[in-house]
Design an enzyme around this catalytic site. Structure first.
Site, PDB file in Angstrom:
ATOM      1  N   ASP A 186       0.846  -1.198   0.000  1.00  0.00           N
ATOM      2  CA  ASP A 186       0.000   0.000   0.000  1.00  0.00           C
ATOM      3  C   ASP A 186       0.879   1.244   0.000  1.00  0.00           C
ATOM      4  OD1 ASP A 186      -3.283   0.122   1.238  1.00  0.00           O
ATOM      5  OD2 ASP A 186      -2.161   1.925   0.668  1.00  0.00           O
ATOM      6  N   SER A 192     -16.682  -4.064  -9.615  1.00  0.00           N
ATOM      7  CA  SER A 192     -17.819  -3.371  -8.997  1.00  0.00           C
ATOM      8  C   SER A 192     -19.082  -3.595  -9.808  1.00  0.00           C
ATOM      9  CB  SER A 192     -17.523  -1.868  -8.923  1.00  0.00           C
ATOM     10  OG  SER A 192     -18.685  -1.143  -8.565  1.00  0.00           O
ATOM     11  N   TYR A 231     -15.020   5.978 -13.502  1.00  0.00           N
ATOM     12  CA  TYR A 231     -14.658   4.944 -12.512  1.00  0.00           C
ATOM     13  C   TYR A 231     -15.171   3.578 -12.973  1.00  0.00           C
ATOM     14  CZ  TYR A 231     -15.379   1.882  -8.543  1.00  0.00           C
ATOM     15  OH  TYR A 231     -15.431   0.772  -7.732  1.00  0.00           O
ATOM     16  N   LYS A 239     -13.196  -0.066 -14.261  1.00  0.00           N
ATOM     17  CA  LYS A 239     -13.421  -1.423 -13.749  1.00  0.00           C
ATOM     18  C   LYS A 239     -13.698  -2.393 -14.907  1.00  0.00           C
ATOM     19  CE  LYS A 239     -12.920  -0.912  -9.303  1.00  0.00           C
ATOM     20  NZ  LYS A 239     -11.797  -1.553  -8.597  1.00  0.00           N
ATOM     21  N   ARG A 250     -30.741  -0.675  -2.604  1.00  0.00           N
ATOM     22  CA  ARG A 250     -29.432  -1.224  -2.932  1.00  0.00           C
ATOM     23  C   ARG A 250     -29.229  -2.562  -2.245  1.00  0.00           C
ATOM     24  NH1 ARG A 250     -30.113   2.443  -5.688  1.00  0.00           N
ATOM     25  NH2 ARG A 250     -28.697   4.119  -6.355  1.00  0.00           N
TER      26      ARG A 250
END
Ligand code: WQD
Length: 370
Positions: free
Chosen positions: A36, A129, A153, A157, A235
């Site tokens: 990281d 995602s 974004y 993906k 969701r």
């Protein structure tokens, strides 16, 4: 194949989902190693992981864009697989700064794959995602639903998924697990690790927890005129520990069966914004003030997964309920009102600084001094 001590590299492993996956891998007998750059996470999480596992946490500080560094880390730790979390994930920011997202998210994956090839490791789980589906015609959403990303974004993906598919077509020795997350929320039941977004939270749950702990006045509910039972958006919220266990199942499948797959990770059930709010009030015992506000650009009415393929291929399904998610989110936020920031020094002493941070130049230091 036993997991005993097999080493798995977690790029972006100091982040929200990465740190919870670290715990799930450790509990399953793997040896996780974090890579990281801490551009979107905090070194303090390393001490929390050391405390929870009772073991030294292996962490290599550096960027996934540095291919040579990533290859060196894979070799040093003899990683049998990589889980690639590292990436930016703010939909709105990606609209404002698309190049930042294409460079980091797509360039970062290419760099990691090149490093894996150099180091002789060809098993990868990719953090994708559900936003690759865009605004679906039907719910529940299956993996066969057409993909129609609507933000830079989401495009990054899907581009990453396409890169992985091409790579495997070029060399079947590659084993690829693509996981399409729905809405991860919640925290480790200990309350020691959790979601800690910078600035004003974009997502619902961290905003609700910040209202409950007094950092925000009220929740703005974006839209109450959707074609749903209570008019608010629906969701598929998934407990982050269930999600983490899904990653362990994916690694096991890649190592045991040499196959590749793309699966949705969700509960298969939808919850409305007001449903989350009321569940959180039950879990915290605190009222959550809210006001209805206009719909948010880009939001869709209803979004939840068909999760049958994850059960079939990975023998995985979500075990935790929306009440569990709210309970654990509240425990984390109540125990850490400012997240990992401003951790009082005594916290570090109490948590035994056993984590070790290797810097890019090979030098090492305790995480607390980072
Ligand atoms: C959930 C619901 C909002 C905030 C996002 C990303 C997606 C993925 C998951 C990375 C919606 C409502 C929210 C608030 C609200 N991340 N809401 N007030 O938009 O489904 O997905 O997170 O992969 O890429 O798009 O999640 O938590 O932002 O919103 O009313 O202050 O809560 O309208 O109905 P979303 P969310």
């Amino acid at each position: 194949m036993t997991a005993f001590n097999q080493t798995v590299l977690l790029t972006g492993g100091a982040g929200y989902i990465g740190s919870h996956t670290f715990m799930a891998l450790s509990d399953a007998g793997f040896t996780p190693v974090i890579l990281d750059d801490f551009s979107n996470s905090h070194p303090a999480v390393l001490d929390r992981l050391a405390h929870l596992t009772g073991q030294r946490v292996l962490c290599e500080r550096g960027s996934v864009i540095d291919t040579g560094f990533v290859a060196q880390v894979i070799r040093r730790h003899q990683c049998v697989a990589v889980i690639h979390f590292a990436g930016f994930k703010a939909v709105g920011e990606s609209v404002q700064q698309p190049l930042k997202y294409y460079h980091n998210n797509v360039g970062g994956l290419v760099s990691v794959l090149q490093a894996m090839q150099t180091a002789g490791c060809q098993s990868i789980v990719f953090s994708s995602s559900a936003t690759v589906y865009g605004d679906p015609d039907n719910v529940p959403i299956t993996e066969q639903c057409p993909c129609a990303p609507e933000s830079p974004y989401a495009h990054t993906k899907l581009m990453c998924e396409d890169i992985l598919t091409s790579l495997r077509a070029s060399d079947p020795a590659w084993r690829v697990g693509i996981l399409r997350y729905f809405n991860p929320v919640g925290a480790h039941p200990s309350g020691l690790i959790g979601e800690d977004p910078d600035g004003i939270p974009n997502n619902l749950m961290p905003y609700v927890t910040q209202v409950a702990v007094g950092r925000r006045d009220k929740l703005n509910v974006f839209g109450n005129d959707y074609p749903t039972p209570d008019g608010t958006g629906i969701r598929d919220y998934l407990h982050v520990t269930d999600l983490a266990e899904g990653h362990v199942a994916a690694v096991r499948a890649l190592l045991a069966r040499h196959d590749s797959f793309t699966v949705n990770l969700g509960t298969g059930e939808g919850t409305s914004v007001l449903g989350v709010l009321h569940a959180f009030e039950r879990a915290s015992g605190r009222p959550i003030p809210f006001e209805f506000a206009p719909r948010r650009a880009g939001d869709v009415a209803e979004y939840f997964a068909d999760v049958s393929l994850a059960k079939t291929l990975l023998n995985w399904r979500a075990l935790r309920t929306i009440d569990d998610m709210c309970r654990d989110s509240w425990h984390w936020q109540q125990s850490n009102p400012d997240g990992y920031r401003n951790m009082a020094p005594h916290d570090l002493n109490v948590l035994q600084t056993n984590s070790l941070l290797s810097n890019h130049d090979g030098s090492r230091q305790p995480a607390a001094s980072a």
